[in-house]
Motif scaffolding. Structure first.
Motif, PDB file in Angstrom:
ATOM      1  N   LEU A  18      -4.406  -6.915 -14.198  1.00  0.00           N
ATOM      2  CA  LEU A  18      -4.953  -7.714 -15.369  1.00  0.00           C
ATOM      3  C   LEU A  18      -4.116  -8.960 -15.985  1.00  0.00           C
ATOM      4  N   ARG A  76      -1.242  -0.362  -9.325  1.00  0.00           N
ATOM      5  CA  ARG A  76      -2.449  -0.256  -9.005  1.00  0.00           C
ATOM      6  C   ARG A  76      -2.140  -2.549  -8.945  1.00  0.00           C
ATOM      7  N   PHE A  77      -2.152  -2.209  -8.024  1.00  0.00           N
ATOM      8  CA  PHE A  77      -1.709  -4.244  -8.524  1.00  0.00           C
ATOM      9  C   PHE A  77      -2.997  -5.058  -8.213  1.00  0.00           C
ATOM     10  N   ARG A 125      -0.637  -3.276 -17.333  1.00  0.00           N
ATOM     11  CA  ARG A 125      -0.598  -2.100 -17.579  1.00  0.00           C
ATOM     12  C   ARG A 125      -0.546  -1.529 -15.543  1.00  0.00           C
ATOM     13  N   PHE A 126      -1.844  -1.948 -15.081  1.00  0.00           N
ATOM     14  CA  PHE A 126      -2.275  -1.861 -13.976  1.00  0.00           C
ATOM     15  C   PHE A 126      -1.285  -1.776 -13.074  1.00  0.00           C
ATOM     16  N   ARG A 138       1.974  -1.578 -14.180  1.00  0.00           N
ATOM     17  CA  ARG A 138       2.689  -0.536 -14.075  1.00  0.00           C
ATOM     18  C   ARG A 138       2.525   0.679 -13.855  1.00  0.00           C
ATOM     19  N   GLU A 139       1.208   1.096 -13.108  1.00  0.00           N
ATOM     20  CA  GLU A 139       0.639   2.166 -12.572  1.00  0.00           C
ATOM     21  C   GLU A 139       0.399   2.220 -11.787  1.00  0.00           C
ATOM     22  N   GLN A 188      -5.590  -4.445  -9.392  1.00  0.00           N
ATOM     23  CA  GLN A 188      -6.638  -4.520 -10.214  1.00  0.00           C
ATOM     24  C   GLN A 188      -5.801  -5.305 -11.398  1.00  0.00           C
ATOM     25  N   THR A 226       7.070 -10.288  -6.681  1.00  0.00           N
ATOM     26  CA  THR A 226       5.986  -9.132  -6.315  1.00  0.00           C
ATOM     27  C   THR A 226       5.178  -9.353  -5.635  1.00  0.00           C
ATOM     28  N   ASP A 283      -4.032  -2.301  -2.929  1.00  0.00           N
ATOM     29  CA  ASP A 283      -2.781  -2.545  -4.427  1.00  0.00           C
ATOM     30  C   ASP A 283      -2.116  -2.874  -3.641  1.00  0.00           C
ATOM     31  N   THR A 284      -1.859  -1.984  -2.791  1.00  0.00           N
ATOM     32  CA  THR A 284      -0.767  -3.099  -1.461  1.00  0.00           C
ATOM     33  C   THR A 284       0.172  -2.651  -1.813  1.00  0.00           C
ATOM     34  N   PHE A 285       0.372  -1.220  -2.544  1.00  0.00           N
ATOM     35  CA  PHE A 285       1.722  -0.648  -2.793  1.00  0.00           C
ATOM     36  C   PHE A 285       2.479  -0.002  -1.610  1.00  0.00           C
ATOM     37  N   LEU A 339     -10.193  -1.245  -3.672  1.00  0.00           N
ATOM     38  CA  LEU A 339      -9.540  -2.719  -3.258  1.00  0.00           C
ATOM     39  C   LEU A 339      -8.033  -2.096  -3.211  1.00  0.00           C
ATOM     40  N   GLY A 387       2.813  -7.727 -11.939  1.00  0.00           N
ATOM     41  CA  GLY A 387       4.327  -6.724 -12.696  1.00  0.00           C
ATOM     42  C   GLY A 387       4.455  -6.339 -14.100  1.00  0.00           C
ATOM     43  N   ARG A 388       3.556  -6.740 -15.008  1.00  0.00           N
ATOM     44  CA  ARG A 388       3.376  -6.373 -16.632  1.00  0.00           C
ATOM     45  C   ARG A 388       2.873  -5.518 -16.958  1.00  0.00           C
TER      46      ARG A 388
END
Lengths: 346, 346, 346, 346
Positions: A105, A100-101, A94-95, A97-98, A103, A131, A293-295, A291, A91-92
């Motif tokens: 980091l 793109r869970f 770069r990915f 935030r976009e 991926q 999250t 992201d489950t968004f 892969l 949840g914090r």
């Protein structure tokens, strides 16, 4: 507690292990009420993923009840009933935030039953619980929601959304296993002109029809490219979704697609494929991999709750938790047993 | 009139041919005032494209003056000065309706100097003249507009727009020939963090710097992937643009790109490449291919007219029309002559 | 021939006029086999559009047979059966190149029955025939295809696509006349969580249900904003589609929509509305307006042909051509007659 | 510590208040090294926002050093130097998952100096510190990074990205205060054909030129609509950005925009505007509103670090922390003092 433990290639057991405990303040412990088995679990058992350590509890899909939360968990409380997603998200980063869970980091991504102990157990530690879990909506069953832990968002995001399926499209889905069937369900949500399911097994093609495929082709017996071109003024489909994970099916997708079309790869591949750039360079083709992201999980939850998606239809077999090994046996012999998804529940 | 005629592999001549005439009512005849040579012309001369018939006048780029129009031409008149685009568009078919002119199903697409006689001549018949030519804007020179016949829209549409270059992006352009340089110009229009040019020839990398590359890597001497990861927290570039047309450079692009990034293939390929799906399947990569559509030509004309794009910088050599063969010789030996684009003008 | 001629506000007649003839080489003459009446025709008759000259033949929707073509028509022949679209497209201008045919700068756009004689006649001259008509697909009826001349692409493009309706969305459609019903059909093609129809007339809300609305609100009796917020965690709908054309219904849409949501205006307005920027500036709202472009007509034709869209359900009344005035009477008194679309056919 | 405290309309003081302390485990305390004043602060002081309680410390922009972190803060440590963003993000709610941080439902959004004490102080408590602050990149100054706390992402996201500025576009920016100037910088990053700045004050228009405006119009003396149509074949601009916040400037934007164009509202409005739907309904216009989300902050940080953006040019005046009231005075009288952004630093 009891859990399904991987002991190295070909070796697993439903056995007693220590109960999971909170390690990080954002962890939750979830009592597993229903879990299932994924094709990836079979890959791990075959030894295809040497990064999985012996002693690992397998499984990355569950529905259950929160029994403990770390001090940093803000939105969950003991007693909450949740979907545990195959993807964890810090949840914090770069990915995250976009959106793109997958991926992530920050320590998330696909880790359950892979890098850390998983859900084929009486209980599971879920990192980044705020999250990485979802409240169960009203009026749904555990087993239909369980289908949203992995296969439904995977087919939808990596197949349908990456492929940009749109109303009126001609869509081909290559492979009619659980992921291919998810892609068919997802594609139908966009009112395509037709979805053609392509597979080597007639039984799977029969299943594809019940999941909404308008047409089927057994490409062991029939030329799928010729069939598809015959339906599309010789052009090919708007979207071809790869849901097998072998070079031949990927390459078939690149032949099925029209100029300006999209190939969405969903399959998990172990070998390189040949990309025929000598013919594709001029054809305006878009190829995507991914892969999950489950968004889309909140969206899919709404669609299951509003009965737009009948997720329960994936479930072909039911087992109790202590029948885990029998469940594996049934799922591993899907060609004989007709298993699509097996639910292992209390 | 005189024209550059293809007589089969390795055989061409600047010779007298019949003047072109209106065949279809949407044709225009254009007196060629400036033309140029494309890498594709060299491919044809090498015999790589057996579909090109002996006797064909080559060339698909020109600026000139309309000398005759068919009765169906509505927006052009004799005396108009126009850019003749490499792509002809019927304006009526499914793909033209979508702005995908390069895939025109109504007799257009890339046909000039390929399926019909082209622009390396004193005059050329231009089919679908209303939808395949562009008025010259005020305050521009013929030779800068000539760069919009093919290379600038190709680098921009197939490289930059397909690759979705965005402000702040890290961008790699593999290959610093005319198309790679076009992609660099186009990418810089989006204010990336940096553009790194990658090539095997130091001279081309020097050219890349003058076209706006912030960094260069000679990947004959240096590990481009390591270089790029060093600049991007180990992730790779947001966009990798392939502007060579060989398997190695395409495969390099798939290694340069970060998870969630885009690979835009612009190069013309003659052989298949290997697609490493065993590592790419999980990396959320988008790969695009494409022939230019020239939908961006009006935009690029505005940008040249407003001096946002300095198109003239491509031009390294000038020839008269009857020096066509010398122009070919200079362009074919670009490594020695330093030719980027040669202009052949009256 | 006979045609419905506008003679100034409140004055029309089905009377004899000269047969239409080819004027421009891209014209076709189409024998009208079925036409219909649009709300806009009633506006013209009321005198709301003083730019319409007395003597004009009204109507902009037809299905018929080509009886003559100009020399510049390439893809149509005498005897072809076609849909005549409400939007004509020159196919050459800036906006046509972008698929924005409704804004055609080359003499097209909405001109039939408005700037030139229209389709409520035994025969009609169709300008830019190649790019303004569509072949009838196999297995469809004239009257269902007639619904694609205007209302279905209007509801779909200007309502559903501008509003970016997506799977799982909460959608409100304000107004359940023919355009609102089209928007409901179009929205349902994207599998929203629900579509709520909002109208002041119970009869229209009943119709909305049969067209797919999941919920209805009579906002003469019920607070639509409160109703919608009760269904959406207090946030509002993802998409609100305005299909009436009065300030109050537009303003209602801006209250119905959630932060980050979209308001798609489809209604034809005669007066300004109040935009409450003092509350909207912070809410991330997108508002769109538009005239139909008919770029989606080929897609919609495929969807009617594949029975994804049941276009025939709009048709409530049938008339013969020489009953045109009775048809107008029935359509104008829709509240009493229950007319949605009336078909006037040979 | 000392802080600038709001005591009700027209009443503020730089006075001693208690030091901030960690309240929630995701808080950080940041020692303020540089802060600035926003037009919104002046609105609050005028009493336009009665929801702001007397006693509130104002300010929502800062650069500083972390001096304490809660137990739930994972990515920051004491001693880290950070940008404190005007928008706080819980990182867990529906909108944060979508990158729509400005609409955070979990207690974030714009809260600093508004709902909780802000940055015009020696120290500030920052909630959700992991997802609401950004590390300072190498090679940048505090005062240029400070411009990314609010104005640069606001102009970029709400103006440029919502307006979909693209290469070759004609862009109008109405209002040349700090936000308008940010929108000009952001727009220029996309290589438009031109940006025209429109304002009533010549001094601001002069500033607009130094920020990159290609053309300026004083619309107190000149007809901006006529000017813009003269440059755009009578059509209007592709994108009009509203950066004032009054009805007249919004309404002007809707007149400046071409058919198919976009109006991006950035201004903070206190009154409704009139939306001329009677002319706009047919013009395919898109209107957007929005609060900044700061999803672009990492991108903008890269662009400042790579010298694509010269953020320092906003700063016209410098003050020490205990000259806060003088800084307010200078900023409030911008017309006389020429202040764009004032930096208040230790």
């Amino acid at each position: 507690m009891k859990a399904l433990v991987y002991h190295g290639p070909g070796d697993k057991a439903w056995e007693t292990v220590p109960d999971p405990a909170i390690r990080d303040d954002t962890d939750a412990i979830v009592r597993v009420e229903a879990t299932t088995i994924c094709g990836t679990d079979l890959h791990i058992l075959r030894g295809d993923t040497p990064e999985v350590a012996a002693g690992r509890v397998l499984g990355h899909e569950a529905v259950g009840t929160v029994t403990a939360v770390g001090s940093g968990v803000k939105t969950l409380a003991v007693g909450d009933r949740v979907l545990v997603s195959c993807v964890s998200a810090c949840g914090r980063c770069r990915f995250c935030r976009e959106g793109r869970f997958g991926q992530c980091l920050g320590g998330g991504g696909w880790i359950l039953g892979y890098m850390i102990d998983g859900t084929q157990a009486e209980s599971v530690r879920v990192p980044f619980a705020d999250t990485s879990t979802y409240r169960l909506p009203q009026g749904t069953t555990d087993e239909e929601i369980l289908m949203l832990a992995d296969i439904l968002p995977t087919g939808y995001e990596v197949g349908v959304l990456n492929g940009k399926v749109s109303p009126g499209d001609a869509v081909a889905v290559v492979g009619s296993g659980p992921i291919g069937l998810s892609a068919i369900i997802g594609a139908k949500m966009y009112s395509p002109s037709f979805v053609v399911a392509i597979d080597l097994a007639d039984a799977r093609l029969e299943a594809a029809k019940t999941f909404g495929a308008d047409l089927t082709v057994n490409n062991g017996r029939q030329d799928a490219v010729a069939f598809v071109k015959g339906l599309t003024d010789g052009l090919g489909v708007d979207v071809a979704i790869e849901a097998v994970g072998v070079p031949a099916s990927f390459e078939l997708c690149t032949e099925l697609v029209r100029p300006g079309g999209r190939v969405a790869n969903v399959g998990v591949h172990g070998k390189p494929a040949t990309l025929h750039l000598e013919s594709l360079w001029i054809r305006d083709v878009t190829i995507t991999t991914g892969l999950v992201d489950t968004f889309s999980t909140p969206t899919l939850l709404r669609l299951v709750a509003s009965h737009q998606i009948d997720a329960g239809r994936f479930v072909t077999h039911h087992f109790a938790l202590d029948e885990m090994e029998a469940a594996y046996d049934t799922f591993a012999r899907a060609a004989e047993t007709g298993a699509v998804k097996v639910v292992i529940a209390r």
